[in-house]
Design a protein around this motif. Structure first.
Motif, PDB file in Angstrom:
ATOM      1  N   HIS A  35       0.850  -1.190   0.000  1.00  0.00           N
ATOM      2  CA  HIS A  35       0.000   0.000   0.000  1.00  0.00           C
ATOM      3  C   HIS A  35       0.885   1.239   0.000  1.00  0.00           C
ATOM      4  O   HIS A  35       2.056   1.196   0.380  1.00  0.00           O
ATOM      5  CB  HIS A  35      -0.997  -0.013   1.166  1.00  0.00           C
ATOM      6  CG  HIS A  35      -0.358  -0.034   2.515  1.00  0.00           C
ATOM      7  ND1 HIS A  35       0.068   1.114   3.144  1.00  0.00           N
ATOM      8  CD2 HIS A  35      -0.039  -1.064   3.334  1.00  0.00           C
ATOM      9  CE1 HIS A  35       0.615   0.790   4.308  1.00  0.00           C
ATOM     10  NE2 HIS A  35       0.561  -0.525   4.446  1.00  0.00           N
ATOM     11  N   THR A  37       1.420   4.139   1.636  1.00  0.00           N
ATOM     12  CA  THR A  37       2.233   4.712   2.718  1.00  0.00           C
ATOM     13  C   THR A  37       3.402   3.797   3.067  1.00  0.00           C
ATOM     14  O   THR A  37       4.483   4.279   3.392  1.00  0.00           O
ATOM     15  CB  THR A  37       1.377   5.033   3.960  1.00  0.00           C
ATOM     16  OG1 THR A  37       0.597   3.894   4.301  1.00  0.00           O
ATOM     17  CG2 THR A  37       0.460   6.210   3.704  1.00  0.00           C
ATOM     18  N   ALA A  40       6.002   4.443   0.352  1.00  0.00           N
ATOM     19  CA  ALA A  40       6.693   5.715   0.590  1.00  0.00           C
ATOM     20  C   ALA A  40       7.794   5.536   1.633  1.00  0.00           C
ATOM     21  O   ALA A  40       8.921   6.000   1.451  1.00  0.00           O
ATOM     22  CB  ALA A  40       5.693   6.790   1.038  1.00  0.00           C
ATOM     23  N   GLU A  41       7.455   4.847   2.708  1.00  0.00           N
ATOM     24  CA  GLU A  41       8.440   4.604   3.763  1.00  0.00           C
ATOM     25  C   GLU A  41       9.597   3.746   3.244  1.00  0.00           C
ATOM     26  O   GLU A  41      10.760   4.041   3.505  1.00  0.00           O
ATOM     27  CB  GLU A  41       7.760   3.914   4.951  1.00  0.00           C
ATOM     28  CG  GLU A  41       8.658   3.803   6.162  1.00  0.00           C
ATOM     29  CD  GLU A  41       7.935   3.222   7.359  1.00  0.00           C
ATOM     30  OE1 GLU A  41       8.518   2.328   7.999  1.00  0.00           O
ATOM     31  OE2 GLU A  41       6.804   3.661   7.655  1.00  0.00           O
ATOM     32  N   PRO A  47       5.291  10.862   2.165  1.00  0.00           N
ATOM     33  CA  PRO A  47       4.049  10.362   1.559  1.00  0.00           C
ATOM     34  C   PRO A  47       3.361  11.354   0.627  1.00  0.00           C
ATOM     35  O   PRO A  47       2.715  10.950  -0.335  1.00  0.00           O
ATOM     36  CB  PRO A  47       3.158  10.036   2.758  1.00  0.00           C
ATOM     37  CG  PRO A  47       4.078   9.917   3.915  1.00  0.00           C
ATOM     38  CD  PRO A  47       5.277  10.769   3.618  1.00  0.00           C
ATOM     39  N   GLU A  48       3.530  12.645   0.886  1.00  0.00           N
ATOM     40  CA  GLU A  48       2.879  13.620   0.011  1.00  0.00           C
ATOM     41  C   GLU A  48       3.525  13.713  -1.372  1.00  0.00           C
ATOM     42  O   GLU A  48       2.979  14.334  -2.284  1.00  0.00           O
ATOM     43  CB  GLU A  48       2.784  15.009   0.659  1.00  0.00           C
ATOM     44  CG  GLU A  48       4.089  15.620   1.055  1.00  0.00           C
ATOM     45  CD  GLU A  48       4.573  15.241   2.465  1.00  0.00           C
ATOM     46  OE1 GLU A  48       5.533  15.873   2.917  1.00  0.00           O
ATOM     47  OE2 GLU A  48       4.005  14.328   3.108  1.00  0.00           O
ATOM     48  N   VAL A  69      -0.476   9.212  -1.678  1.00  0.00           N
ATOM     49  CA  VAL A  69      -0.842   7.923  -1.082  1.00  0.00           C
ATOM     50  C   VAL A  69      -1.621   8.033   0.221  1.00  0.00           C
ATOM     51  O   VAL A  69      -2.400   7.144   0.543  1.00  0.00           O
ATOM     52  CB  VAL A  69       0.398   7.013  -0.873  1.00  0.00           C
ATOM     53  CG1 VAL A  69       1.039   6.671  -2.209  1.00  0.00           C
ATOM     54  CG2 VAL A  69       1.409   7.633   0.074  1.00  0.00           C
ATOM     55  N   GLY A  70      -1.456   9.107   0.956  1.00  0.00           N
ATOM     56  CA  GLY A  70      -2.170   9.252   2.227  1.00  0.00           C
ATOM     57  C   GLY A  70      -3.542   9.887   2.084  1.00  0.00           C
ATOM     58  O   GLY A  70      -4.264  10.028   3.062  1.00  0.00           O
TER      59      GLY A  70
END
Length: 160
Positions: A35, A37, A40-41, A47-48, A69-70
């Motif tokens: 998923h 987030t 992104a990590e 995340p933006e 994604v958030g």
């Protein structure tokens, strides 16, 4: 030790065809966390700046939306951007048939058929945006302008 060779996806080939610079970012997906987030990590980006690709439709007409994604897609705003009265999310089981991509590896670039595409306005001022490169475990980082050009997309307010 040499880095593993990355097989080019349709999305990557499209960027190269248009001479749009990009950087690939790979991540481990063995844990099943694909998923937005988590991705992104895993790739070390805020995340933006990492955008997910969502596909919606109004009857036979498909539309593609790239949003952070958030965030959550606002279907009313998305319909307005697409010039439709109402749209709904494409059922997941239809995704590969319509786009050629699977969930977690759906890129707004290089789909088997081009659909009108919209990028959330929040991305327009970013230095870079990361989107799926068309394969689970692989992201592409590029300029917002490059993404818009490659996806033949326009920017619109799309999120709640």
């Amino acid at each position: 030790m040499a880095a593993p060779k990355i097989h080019k996806t349709n999305a990557m080939r499209k960027l190269e065809e248009l001479s749009i610079p990009y950087e690939t970012l790979s991540y481990d997906n063995e844990d099943g966390l694909i998923h937005g987030t988590a991705v992104a990590e895993k790739v070390g980006l805020a995340p933006e700046t990492v955008f997910k690709t969502l596909v919606a439709h109004s009857g036979p007409n498909g539309f593609v939306f790239a949003i952070p994604v958030g965030d959550e897609l606002d279907l009313k705003k998305a319909a307005r951007a697409a010039g439709e009265k109402k749209i709904e999310m494409l059922p997941l089981k239809e995704l590969q048939k319509w786009t050629g991509y699977v969930r977690g590896g759906c890129s707004p670039i290089g789909m088997k058929k081009h659909f009108p595409t919209f990028i959330d306005a929040s991305g327009e001022t970013l230095e870079h945006i990361a989107v799926s490169a068309g394969k689970i475990g692989l992201q592409m980082k590029l300029s917002p302008e490059g993404l818009a050009r490659a996806a033949q997309a326009s920017f619109a307010d799309l999120t709640k």
